[in-house]
Design a protein around this motif. Structure first.
Motif, short mmCIF file in Angstrom:
data_model
loop_
_atom_site.label_atom_id
_atom_site.label_comp_id
_atom_site.label_asym_id
_atom_site.label_seq_id
_atom_site.Cartn_x
_atom_site.Cartn_y
_atom_site.Cartn_z
N GLY A 18 0.78 -1.22 0.00
CA GLY A 18 0.00 0.00 0.00
C GLY A 18 0.81 1.27 0.00
N SER A 23 -0.16 2.09 -5.65
CA SER A 23 -1.21 2.14 -4.64
C SER A 23 -1.72 3.57 -4.45
CB SER A 23 -0.69 1.60 -3.31
OG SER A 23 -0.43 0.23 -3.38
N ARG A 24 -0.78 4.53 -4.47
CA ARG A 24 -1.20 5.92 -4.30
C ARG A 24 -2.02 6.40 -5.49
NH1 ARG A 24 4.20 6.52 -2.50
NH2 ARG A 24 4.73 7.76 -4.34
N LYS A 26 -4.07 4.57 -7.38
CA LYS A 26 -5.43 4.04 -7.23
C LYS A 26 -6.20 4.82 -6.17
CE LYS A 26 -3.95 -0.19 -6.59
NZ LYS A 26 -3.93 -1.65 -6.35
N ALA A 27 -5.55 5.10 -5.04
CA ALA A 27 -6.21 5.85 -3.98
C ALA A 27 -6.54 7.27 -4.42
CB ALA A 27 -5.32 5.89 -2.73
N ARG A 30 -9.65 7.18 -6.57
CA ARG A 30 -10.83 6.87 -5.76
C ARG A 30 -11.32 8.11 -5.02
NH1 ARG A 30 -8.17 1.86 -4.53
NH2 ARG A 30 -7.36 2.78 -2.61
N GLU A 31 -10.35 8.89 -4.49
CA GLU A 31 -10.71 10.11 -3.79
C GLU A 31 -11.35 11.13 -4.72
OE1 GLU A 31 -7.05 11.39 -2.15
OE2 GLU A 31 -6.94 9.77 -0.66
N ASP A 264 0.94 10.18 -6.89
CA ASP A 264 1.30 8.83 -7.33
C ASP A 264 2.74 8.73 -7.78
OD1 ASP A 264 0.90 10.47 -9.49
OD2 ASP A 264 -0.05 8.95 -10.74
#
Length: 282
Positions: A18, A23-24, A26-27, A30-31, A264
Motif C-alpha cells: 500500500g 497504490s497511491r 489508485k487511492a 478513488r478520492e 502517485d
C-alpha cells in the motif's frame, strides 16, 4: 521482450504494502470519485550489460490508464525507466532507475528578471502551447538539446511554442532564453524557472495564483517534493478533469494527462509544496 512483460505484470500484482506509487495512484483516483477501468502496458529494453555472470537490463515501462470520472473518460500515459538484474533466469533488484541530480552553477540565485524591466505584456497562444506539449510529450524535438533532467526544458519549449518572448541573452543568470548551444538557467533548471516566474516583468511572465483549479491549459505548476525550498520539477497543464482540476504533461518521467498533484509519484512526500502560475497577461 517477454521477460519485461512478465516482470512488470508481477510488479503490479505484487503490490501489497500500500505504499508504492501504484497504490497511491489508485487511492488518488478513488478520492476523485474516479476509477481506473483499464491498464495497458509494454516494456522496451534500451540498455543491457553483463558483469560477473549477471545480466543487467534497463527498460522503459510505458503505461496507459483509461480513467472514468462521472461520464467523462480520459487516458493518462506514463513512461518510467526501470532496471533489474537477471541471474540464472531469476529477476532480482527490480526498481525504478534513480534520477540524476540537476546541477546549476548558481542554483540559489533568485532569478527575478532584469532591473530595467518594464510592464511588458505578451499574447500567449495557449492552444499552440498545448499542441506542442501533446506532440512532444514522449519524444524530443531535435531543434533543442535533450537534458538528463528534461522537465523544465520541455515546459520552456511548450511556452515558447505558445509565443512567450525570450530575453536576457547571452547572460545565463538573466531572463529566459534559448539560443543554439546556450540557454538561461531559467530555461532548463526547475528551481530557476520557479523563481523567474515569481518576479519577471519582461519577456515571459507568470502570475501566481492560490489554487490549482484556477489554472487553465498552457499554465505551469512547480513542485518542491521535499518541501525544503529547492524546487525539483515543472509540468504544463494540458486539460481539466471532470471536476475542473488540472491534468498535466511532463518530461523526465514522460507523462501525459497526469493528475496535477503527483501523489502517485515515487518522488512525492507529505512535505511537498506547489506553486501555480498563470502564464501571460490574462
Amino acid at each position: 521482450m517477454e521477460t519485461i512483460k512478465e516482470e512488470w505484470l508481477r510488479f503490479f500484482e505484487g503490490d501489497r504494502d500500500g505504499h508504492s506509487w501504484w497504490s497511491r495512484k489508485k487511492a488518488l483516483w478513488r478520492e476523485r470519485n474516479a476509477e481506473i477501468v483499464r491498464i495497458m502496458g509494454c516494456g522496451q529494453e534500451y540498455r543491457e550489460f553483463r558483469y560477473d555472470g549477471k545480466r543487467f537490463v534497463r527498460y522503459l515501462l510505458h503505461l496507459s490508464f483509461v480513467i472514468k470520472q462521472k461520464e467523462h473518460f480520459h487516458m493518462e500515459e506514463l513512461v518510467i525507466p526501470y532496471e533489474f538484474r537477471l541471474k540464472n533466469g531469476q529477476v532480482t533488484d527490480h526498481r525504478e532507475v534513480p534520477k540524476p541530480p540537476q546541477s546549476e552553477k548558481k542554483l540559489d540565485m533568485l532569478l527575478r528578471g532584469e532591473e530595467d524591466a518594464g510592464d511588458y505584456r505578451f499574447s500567449y497562444d495557449r492552444l499552440a502551447a498545448v499542441q506542442y506539449a501533446e506532440r512532444w510529450w514522449n519524444s524530443y524535438n531535435p531543434a533543442y538539446r535533450k537534458f538528463d533532467v528534461d522537465c523544465t526544458n520541455y515546459v520552456s519549449q511548450c511556452m515558447r511554442a505558445g509565443g512567450a518572448p525570450m530575453h536576457g541573452q547571452p547572460v545565463r543568470d538573466r531572463g529566459w532564453w534559448y539560443s543554439g548551444d546556450n540557454w538561461s538557467y531559467s530555461w532548463a533548471v526547475a528551481h530557476s524557472l520557479r523563481w523567474y516566474l515569481s518576479g519577471s516583468t519582461k519577456g515571459l511572465q507568470g502570475r501566481e495564483v492560490e489554487n490549482a483549479e484556477e489554472l487553465i491549459p498552457g499554465d505551469v505548476i512547480c513542485y518542491d517534493f521535499q518541501g525544503d525550498g529547492r524546487w525539483d520539477h515543472n509540468t504544463i497543464v494540458v486539460a481539466k478533469d471532470a471536476y475542473g482540476m488540472p491534468l498535466v504533461n511532463a518530461h523526465t518521467d514522460n507523462s501525459r494527462n497526469r493528475y496535477w498533484s503527483y501523489e502517485d509519484s515515487a518522488a512525492w512526500t507529505p512535505e511537498i509544496s506547489y506553486k501555480f502560475f498563470r502564464i501571460g497577461a490574462d
